[in-house]
Structures are given as C-alpha cells and as structure tokens.
Design an enzyme around this catalytic site. Structure first.
Site, short mmCIF file in Angstrom:
data_model
loop_
_atom_site.label_atom_id
_atom_site.label_comp_id
_atom_site.label_asym_id
_atom_site.label_seq_id
_atom_site.Cartn_x
_atom_site.Cartn_y
_atom_site.Cartn_z
N ARG A 74 3.24 -4.40 16.72
CA ARG A 74 1.94 -3.99 16.74
C ARG A 74 0.96 -5.17 17.24
O ARG A 74 -0.08 -4.93 17.66
CB ARG A 74 1.46 -3.58 15.04
CG ARG A 74 2.48 -2.69 14.65
CD ARG A 74 2.33 -2.62 13.18
NE ARG A 74 2.60 -3.77 12.33
CZ ARG A 74 2.45 -3.74 11.30
NH1 ARG A 74 1.88 -2.85 10.30
NH2 ARG A 74 2.84 -4.93 10.61
N HIS A 116 -1.81 -8.80 2.02
CA HIS A 116 -1.52 -7.56 2.87
C HIS A 116 -2.72 -7.42 3.94
O HIS A 116 -3.08 -8.01 4.51
CB HIS A 116 -1.21 -6.76 1.63
CG HIS A 116 -0.73 -5.16 2.16
ND1 HIS A 116 0.00 -5.02 3.17
CD2 HIS A 116 -0.87 -3.99 1.67
CE1 HIS A 116 0.20 -3.71 3.50
NE2 HIS A 116 -0.03 -3.17 2.33
N SER A 144 0.91 -1.16 0.08
CA SER A 144 -0.05 -0.18 0.04
C SER A 144 0.84 1.22 -0.10
O SER A 144 0.76 1.92 -0.86
CB SER A 144 -0.92 -0.03 1.04
OG SER A 144 -0.23 -0.08 2.39
N HIS A 180 5.94 -12.41 7.77
CA HIS A 180 6.21 -11.23 7.26
C HIS A 180 7.43 -10.80 6.13
O HIS A 180 8.30 -11.86 6.44
CB HIS A 180 6.32 -10.21 8.37
CG HIS A 180 6.09 -8.63 7.99
ND1 HIS A 180 7.24 -8.08 7.66
CD2 HIS A 180 5.20 -7.94 8.21
CE1 HIS A 180 6.55 -6.78 7.20
NE2 HIS A 180 5.47 -7.12 7.67
N ASP A 201 -1.99 -8.15 11.63
CA ASP A 201 -3.35 -8.81 11.48
C ASP A 201 -3.98 -9.99 12.34
O ASP A 201 -4.92 -10.27 12.61
CB ASP A 201 -3.55 -9.02 9.93
CG ASP A 201 -3.19 -7.99 9.22
OD1 ASP A 201 -3.80 -6.85 9.68
OD2 ASP A 201 -2.21 -7.80 8.10
N1 AMX Z 1 1.48 -19.50 6.44
C1 AMX Z 1 1.93 -20.52 5.40
N2 AMX Z 1 2.80 -20.25 4.61
C2 AMX Z 1 3.43 -19.13 4.68
C3 AMX Z 1 3.13 -18.19 5.50
C4 AMX Z 1 2.01 -18.49 6.43
N3 AMX Z 1 1.65 -17.45 7.32
N4 AMX Z 1 4.22 -17.16 5.47
C5 AMX Z 1 4.84 -17.46 4.53
N5 AMX Z 1 4.70 -18.64 3.95
C6 AMX Z 1 5.42 -19.41 2.87
C7 AMX Z 1 5.01 -18.42 1.75
O1 AMX Z 1 3.57 -18.62 1.13
C8 AMX Z 1 6.24 -18.92 0.79
O2 AMX Z 1 5.80 -20.20 0.21
P1 AMX Z 1 6.08 -20.65 -1.32
O3 AMX Z 1 7.63 -20.71 -1.35
O4 AMX Z 1 5.35 -21.87 -1.67
O5 AMX Z 1 5.66 -19.47 -2.28
C9 AMX Z 1 7.15 -19.24 1.87
O6 AMX Z 1 6.58 -19.53 3.09
C10 AMX Z 1 8.16 -18.21 1.75
O7 AMX Z 1 7.52 -17.01 2.05
P2 AMX Z 1 8.32 -15.98 2.94
O8 AMX Z 1 9.68 -15.41 2.22
O9 AMX Z 1 8.65 -16.43 4.36
O10 AMX Z 1 7.33 -14.75 2.99
P3 AMX Z 1 7.14 -13.83 1.75
O11 AMX Z 1 7.90 -12.61 2.23
O12 AMX Z 1 7.20 -14.00 0.58
O13 AMX Z 1 5.69 -13.26 2.18
C11 AMX Z 1 3.49 -12.92 3.57
C12 AMX Z 1 5.10 -12.51 3.23
C13 AMX Z 1 3.16 -11.80 4.76
C14 AMX Z 1 2.86 -12.42 2.38
C15 AMX Z 1 3.44 -14.08 3.86
O14 AMX Z 1 4.19 -14.42 5.36
C16 AMX Z 1 2.19 -14.53 4.10
O15 AMX Z 1 1.39 -15.17 3.22
N6 AMX Z 1 1.35 -14.34 5.41
C17 AMX Z 1 -0.06 -14.82 5.69
C18 AMX Z 1 -0.94 -13.41 5.11
C19 AMX Z 1 -0.63 -12.47 6.05
O16 AMX Z 1 -0.77 -12.50 7.33
N7 AMX Z 1 -0.52 -11.27 5.39
C20 AMX Z 1 -0.24 -10.14 6.38
C21 AMX Z 1 1.19 -9.51 6.26
C22 AMX Z 1 0.86 -8.12 7.17
C23 AMX Z 1 0.41 -6.97 6.27
O17 AMX Z 1 0.92 -6.79 5.48
N8 AMX Z 1 -0.76 -6.73 6.90
#
Ligand code: AMX
Length: 435
Positions: free
Chosen positions: A327, A272, A242, A318, A373
């Site tokens: 947070r 996000h 964002s 994250h 979140d």
């Molecule tokens: N549950 C399951 N798998 C997860 C995970 C979770 N909470 N967090 C990361 N992973 C997986 C990823 O999907 C990725 O899988 P892949 O290799 O098969 O594609 C792998 O672990 C490596 O990812 P990463 O480098 O640790 O994370 P990232 O930087 O690519 O993504 C984020 C970060 C937040 C998108 C991810 O941790 C996620 O999807 N979390 C759940 C959704 C969430 O809570 N989002 C809110 C974030 C905060 C915000 O912006 N408000």
C-alpha cells in the site's frame, strides 16, 4: 444481476455448504501452536479468526479475495477518464469474491448516493461538537448515533430468525458506507471552517462525491487519489485493531453502526490508524528543526533523536508485515506519476532510504519497513488537504468497506459470539508448576 444484494443471496447457500465441508474435513486439526508468550504478546500470530475479504502475507502484503493491489488496479472497473480502481468495485469484490462489471459498479454508486443522507439529529450532534474535539471522536459519535435507524436492531426486536440476519445487516452496511461521506464532509467543514456542505450528486462515483464534500470535487488528481486511497485502505485481514473490533462487537449482534463506531475508536489510536496524522506531524517537526532540504546526516540524527526519546518512528513497522507495505508502494507510484518534484514527497523518499537501517541497528522492531501510513499524508497535503487531524477520518471511511463486508458474511454464516479464553499470571504459573 446488477444488484449486489441479489448476487449475494445467490452466493450464500453455497458458502454455507463450503464452510460446513471445510469444518467437517479440517475442523479437528491443530492449527499452529500456542505458546504462553502469545498470551502476553498481544496474540501476535495466533490463528483465531475467519476473515474472508482479505488475507495478509508477511512478505507479499495484502490480497483482496486473492488479488494483489496491482492486480486490483488492473482488473477493477474505473471511472470514465480515470485510471485508479473504484472503491465500489473493491467492495463488490470483498463481498462476492467476484470482479464486478462496469454496470454493477455504476449501480452501486447510484445506490450509495441514494442512501447518503444523514438524519437531522446526527447533523445537529456534529454541529454541536466543539472544533477542538478530535475529528475521529466526532466520527465515532455520529456513526454510533446512526444506530437510531438500524434495520438490524429493528428486525431483531421484531423477532427475525437467525437465518435472515444477513438481510438487515446488508442494508445497514450499505447505509453505513453510503452515509460516511456526509459525516466526514460535515466534520471537515465544521472543524476547519470550510463553509456549507454541497449535495451528493447521484451521477458521480463515491470518491468523486466525497471529494466534492471536502471541497476538492473539481480537482481531478485529488479525486483519483481518493479512489486509490479508499481502495487500498479498505481491508487488511481480520486481526488488526479496527477490523477485529468491528467483528467482535458485531458478534454480540450489535448492529453494524454500533460495531463500526467501536472499530473507529480503535482506528483512532496512534499505533493504528492515527499513525497517518502522526507521520505528518513528525515530518513537519523535522522540517522545522533541520530545514527543508536537510542532508542525510541531519535526517539520520533526527530519526535517532526520536528513538532516543523513547518514541516510535510513525509509519514504520508492522505487527504482521515483514517487507515494504504494497500500500506504501502503490502510493509511491501515484506520487511518482503526479507529484515527482514535491519537496515533502522527496523527504518521504529520503526517509525511506534511511529509517530501515536505523531501526535494524536499534535492534527492536521486527519489521523496519514502511507501512501504509508513511505515505498517505504527503499525497493529501500536496492537493491542499493539509489538516492532518482529519487524515484518520479518511482511513475510517475506507475501512468501513472491509468491516462491513465481513459483518454481512458473519451474519450469513451464523458466526457465533466471540469469547476467547483468558488466564491470569497466577493461573499460568499453576498450570505449569508440576510440568
Ligand atoms: N519505531 C520505533 N520502535 C518500533 C517501531 C518503530 N516504527 N516499530 C516497532 N518498534 C518497537 C516496538 O515499540 C517494540 O518495542 P518494545 O519492545 O520496547 O515494546 C519493539 O520494536 C518490537 O515491536 P514489534 O514486534 O516489531 O511491533 P509490534 O507488532 O508490537 O507493533 C506497530 C507494530 C505497528 C504498532 C509498531 O511497529 C509501531 O509502533 N509502529 C509505529 C506506528 C505506526 O506506524 N503504526 C501504524 C501501523 C499500520 C496501521 O495500523 N495503520
């Protein structure tokens, strides 16, 4: 001065010199390596943007102008009878780098109340949206439409000089933030059938007014929660979807309404800002499946079933953080103070004890700890705001503070159009062919 704009006008010339000096001293220095994986990997860790309001440390979490969340809670002015910081104060801090006085904060509350009305045609746009249109889509539509009265767009058409860009950007940013409660309140009431929108009270602070528009103005606990919520969701440095979108679109000299409308569309993604809605949906599904007071074993099994279905555990992980999000901790402390016995809060605590080990064992996520979140929906639900499709709108109200503060500085410092370099896979192969 008690006027934010006057204080800003005093600060800008020195900051222009500060940036000049920084560039003269460090401008030609290499700053972190770029490896090909970063081009494919969502630019993770690539130093590429200037963002003055906040910087995120992987271990420690966010600092707003150098101050941690607990420091902000201690230092920033509060409402009479309140103990949470006022988001007005956080905005002042983001914009100026200074902790405001109570008087400056009161002035800002009044200024925002005075600017809060939205044009009738925007009300009509919202009233015509079907209640099945997601609140975030409605939110982005309304914010984009505010560009109708943009001071920046008008000034640009009238040939304003580059040096003067920040003035109308400031006015638009203040209008944007001021109008968000009326937009959010109208969406909430329309979509969830909560009746007519009351008026903004110029003697109340921003969060109190927003609470009133949502129908919770008499609930002191909810008002305090909103003050904390709007403060901690405001800014998380510049690279998140964002914030970066707002900065990017603003760099084309699209006005703050267009820039922030675009930012909201990014916030509406489930990886996000939509994650706060997803967490609640996930918790409710879990309760439906394994009951309210489930054992650790049953909860673990449910978490594994989520992962095995190829889904993410919402609220965990994250892109930058590698520890529990402060947070999250701030919200947990609020819950311990106000709702220690709440069942859903206890479930969130139970999950906190189980998810990190499971994510570590699953072996993919780089950060197994909870983010912001994982907690917010539980607090809102406790006070009766249980329409989870609305949660990201509140995130969006708050995130405007951080994006607006940076837009003002970008225009004050003459930030250029963003235009990074991209490559095709074929081009990368060619570059390294003979190396
Ligand atoms: N549950 C399951 N798998 C997860 C995970 C979770 N909470 N967090 C990361 N992973 C997986 C990823 O999907 C990725 O899988 P892949 O290799 O098969 O594609 C792998 O672990 C490596 O990812 P990463 O480098 O640790 O994370 P990232 O930087 O690519 O993504 C984020 C970060 C937040 C998108 C991810 O941790 C996620 O999807 N979390 C759940 C959704 C969430 O809570 N989002 C809110 C974030 C905060 C915000 O912006 N408000």
């Amino acid at each position: 001065s008690v006027s934010l704009k006057e204080r800003l006008a005093e600060l800008i010339p020195a900051e222009i010199e500060n940036v000049k000096a920084t560039r003269a001293e460090h401008g030609k220095k290499a700053f972190g390596p770029v490896v090909v994986d970063q081009l494919y990997g969502g630019m993770r860790g690539l130093p590429a943007l200037i963002w003055d309001g906040s910087v995120l440390d992987a271990e420690e979490g966010i600092r707003f102008r150098g101050k941690t969340i607990p420091e902000c809670q201690a230092l920033l002015p509060k409402a009479p009878g309140g103990s949470e910081p006022l988001p007005e104060a956080l905005f002042w801090l983001l914009v100026t780098g200074e902790v405001p006085t109570q008087e400056q904060v009161t002035e800002l509350s009044k200024d925002w109340a005075a600017r809060s009305a939205i044009p009738e045609f925007v009300e009509e746009i919202l009233d015509r949206c079907p209640p099945t249109l997601h609140p975030m889509s409605q939110f982005s539509l309304a914010v984009t439409a505010l560009n109708h009265d943009s001071a920046f767009a008008k000034a640009y058409q009238a040939g304003v000089s580059k040096k003067e860009y920040w003035g109308p950007t400031f006015e638009d940013s203040m209008d944007l933030i001021a109008k968000l409660p009326n937009i959010a309140g109208r969406i909430y009431r329309n979509v969830f059938g909560q009746g007519k929108l009351p008026a903004i009270d110029p003697s109340k602070d921003y969060s109190h007014n927003l609470a009133t528009l949502l129908g919770f103005g008499e609930n002191h606990g909810f008002v305090e929660l909103l003050r904390l919520y709007l403060t901690i969701h405001s800014d998380h440095e510049g690279g998140n979807v964002s914030a970066h979108t707002g900065k990017l679109v603003g760099s084309a000299l699209s006005d703050p309404f267009l820039a922030y409308g675009a930012a909201l569309n990014g916030l509406a993604g489930p990886l996000h800002g939509l994650a706060n809605q997803e967490v609640l949906i996930w918790l409710r599904k879990m309760q439906a499946k394994i009951g309210e007071d489930a054992s650790d074993e049953a909860v673990k099994e449910y978490i594994w079933s989520t992962l095995k279905a190829g889904q993410v555990v919402p609220g965990y992980g994250h892109a930058v953080l590698r520890k529990t999000d402060p947070r999250y901790t701030a919200q947990r402390e609020f819950a311990l103070k106000h709702l220690p016995e709440d069942k859903l809060f206890k479930l969130v605590g139970q999950i906190y004890n189980l998810v990190p080990d499971i994510l570590l064992e699953a072996g993919k996520a780089k950060n197994p700890w909870p983010n912001v979140d994982a907690h917010s929906g539980v607090l809102l639900t406790y006070y009766g705001l249980d329409q989870m499709q609305f949660y990201t709108v509140l995130f969006g109200v708050s995130r405007a503070f951080g994006v607006a503060a940076q837009l003002i500085w970008d225009r004050a410092l003459g930030a250029p159009l963003e235009r990074p370099k991209s490559y095709s896979t074929a081009a990368i192969q060619k570059i390294f062919k003979d190396k």
